[in-house]
Design a protein around this motif. Structure first.
Motif, PDB file in Angstrom:
ATOM      1  N   GLU A   1       1.006  -1.356   0.052  1.00  0.00           N
ATOM      2  CA  GLU A   1      -0.092  -0.130  -0.154  1.00  0.00           C
ATOM      3  C   GLU A   1       0.955   1.454   0.116  1.00  0.00           C
ATOM      4  O   GLU A   1       0.459   2.276  -0.439  1.00  0.00           O
ATOM      5  CB  GLU A   1      -0.888   0.228   1.146  1.00  0.00           C
ATOM      6  CG  GLU A   1      -1.958  -0.846   1.275  1.00  0.00           C
ATOM      7  CD  GLU A   1      -2.531  -0.628  -0.249  1.00  0.00           C
ATOM      8  OE1 GLU A   1      -2.781   0.741  -0.487  1.00  0.00           O
ATOM      9  OE2 GLU A   1      -2.987  -1.541  -0.834  1.00  0.00           O
TER      10      GLU A   1
ATOM     11  N   LYS B   1      -3.128   4.833   4.063  1.00  0.00           N
ATOM     12  CA  LYS B   1      -4.776   4.784   4.185  1.00  0.00           C
ATOM     13  C   LYS B   1      -5.322   5.305   5.272  1.00  0.00           C
ATOM     14  O   LYS B   1      -6.047   4.907   5.796  1.00  0.00           O
ATOM     15  CB  LYS B   1      -5.273   3.141   3.665  1.00  0.00           C
ATOM     16  CG  LYS B   1      -4.906   2.786   2.310  1.00  0.00           C
ATOM     17  CD  LYS B   1      -6.041   2.041   1.827  1.00  0.00           C
ATOM     18  CE  LYS B   1      -5.501   1.722   0.189  1.00  0.00           C
ATOM     19  NZ  LYS B   1      -5.779   0.616  -0.497  1.00  0.00           N
TER      20      LYS B   1
ATOM     21  N   ASP C   1      -0.842   1.656 -10.378  1.00  0.00           N
ATOM     22  CA  ASP C   1      -0.889   2.827  -9.541  1.00  0.00           C
ATOM     23  C   ASP C   1       0.057   2.815  -8.364  1.00  0.00           C
ATOM     24  O   ASP C   1       0.416   4.019  -7.938  1.00  0.00           O
ATOM     25  CB  ASP C   1      -2.437   2.759  -8.661  1.00  0.00           C
ATOM     26  CG  ASP C   1      -2.972   1.551  -7.882  1.00  0.00           C
ATOM     27  OD1 ASP C   1      -2.587   0.436  -8.693  1.00  0.00           O
ATOM     28  OD2 ASP C   1      -3.562   1.571  -6.946  1.00  0.00           O
TER      29      ASP C   1
ATOM     30  N   ARG D   1      -3.244  -1.646 -15.077  1.00  0.00           N
ATOM     31  CA  ARG D   1      -4.536  -1.519 -14.318  1.00  0.00           C
ATOM     32  C   ARG D   1      -5.312  -0.366 -14.961  1.00  0.00           C
ATOM     33  O   ARG D   1      -4.697   0.817 -15.202  1.00  0.00           O
ATOM     34  CB  ARG D   1      -4.340  -1.092 -12.834  1.00  0.00           C
ATOM     35  CG  ARG D   1      -5.482  -0.898 -12.000  1.00  0.00           C
ATOM     36  CD  ARG D   1      -5.296  -0.818 -10.646  1.00  0.00           C
ATOM     37  NE  ARG D   1      -6.566  -0.856  -9.869  1.00  0.00           N
ATOM     38  CZ  ARG D   1      -6.661  -0.555  -8.614  1.00  0.00           C
ATOM     39  NH1 ARG D   1      -5.500  -0.289  -7.703  1.00  0.00           N
ATOM     40  NH2 ARG D   1      -7.929  -0.797  -7.842  1.00  0.00           N
TER      41      ARG D   1
HETATM   42 MG    MG Z   1      -5.495   0.648  -3.773  1.00  0.00          MG
END
Ligand code: MG
Ligand code: ATP
Length: 255
Positions: free
Chosen positions: A3, A99, A163, A188
């Protein structure tokens, strides 16, 4: 993990060829080995990978998996096939640093969904190592743990979407990350994986291969939004994951 960003090591190493040998997902059991009662380092199924001294390749799929969906599964499977990976381990991030802007579903629930999603593929496994470690999740710590655990004949191949790979240089201790694994960046929909990016990686200490995979414009965010709006997520994830989300009331507005 994953992440935070994505990376690999590149020009210094030979390109990753696909391997003709059949995929071998099962852990290698040493003759006469007594089943260990200790908690696994990576997972029960994968802790002995490479213990027989034969070359092995382990794919690593990091992410928040909130929830896991067909985009994750299909890209892991296609990288496994293209690079002759012996197995792919999904490692849900314990506390993903990228996140922090939203409430992430408790780790045990994301882990359970990963297990449900991957159980039908003998080449897939799930590791709770990032969750067990606690604290902020950094890929560098995970790769160090993996590298320390496995013998040198086990090659680590970190799988990442277009990404995520774009953020790789922002990862915690990214230079160290670059030396710990090779990276495969998959296409993606909605994100660019172009020659300019390839050139950037070539100039860096990362080794990143690009792989075009079947384009699936699906994301965990979209699944969460759909559930919160009472819409169907059928076919966007494995049916067992969908059932789990329903039974546990995940992603509903009132939760
Ligand atoms: Mg993601
Ligand atoms: P969110 O919308 O919450 O960010 P996500 O769908 O992006 O979720 P993550 O858990 O953030 O899922 O992603 C884990 C890894 O899987 C990342 O490397 C990401 O790039 C990759 N990935 C996720 N979805 C796809 C997809 N549809 N195609 C290719 N790669 C994907």
């Amino acid at each position: 993990m994953g992440e935070e960003t994505l990376a690999s090591e590149s020009s210094a190493r030979a390109p990753l060829p696909g391997r003709a040998t059949p995929c071998r997902a099962q852990a290698v059991s040493l003759p006469g080995e007594v089943a260990s009662r200790r908690a696994p380092v990576v997972s029960e199924g994968l802790d002995n990978l490479g213990a027989d001294g034969a070359p092995a390749r382990l794919g690593i799929m990091g992410g928040t998996f909130d929830p896991i969906h067909i985009g994750h599964l299909a890209c892991a499977e296609q990288v496994r096939e293209a690079y002759g990976l012996d197995a792919v381990v999904f490692i849900p991030a314990g506390s993903p640093v990228f996140k922090r802007d939203r409430d992430v579903t408790p780790a045990d629930e994301r882990l359970a969904m990963c297990r449900l999603a991957t159980e039908s593929n003998p080449a897939f496994d799930v590791s709770a190592m990032e969750i067990k470690r606690g604290g902020d999740t950094y890929t560098v710590d995970t790769l160090r743990e993996l590298r320390a655990h496995y013998p040198d004949n086990v090659e680590l191949v970190f799988i990442t979407g277009a990404d995520a790979v774009a953020k790789i240089f922002r990862w915690h201790e990214s230079e160290a990350v670059a030396g710990l694994a090779r990276f495969v960046a998959v296409t993606r929909p909605g994100y660019t994986l172009d020659d300019e990016m390839r050139a950037t990686f070539e100039k860096s200490s990362f080794t990143v291969d690009f792989l075009e995979v079947t384009g699936l414009s699906v994301s965990s965010s979209d699944l969460r939004r759909r559930v919160s709006e009472g819409k169907s997520i059928r076919y966007l994830t494995m049916s067992r994951v969908r059932d789990y989300i329903c039974e546990h009331g995940l992603y509903r507005k009132e939760r």
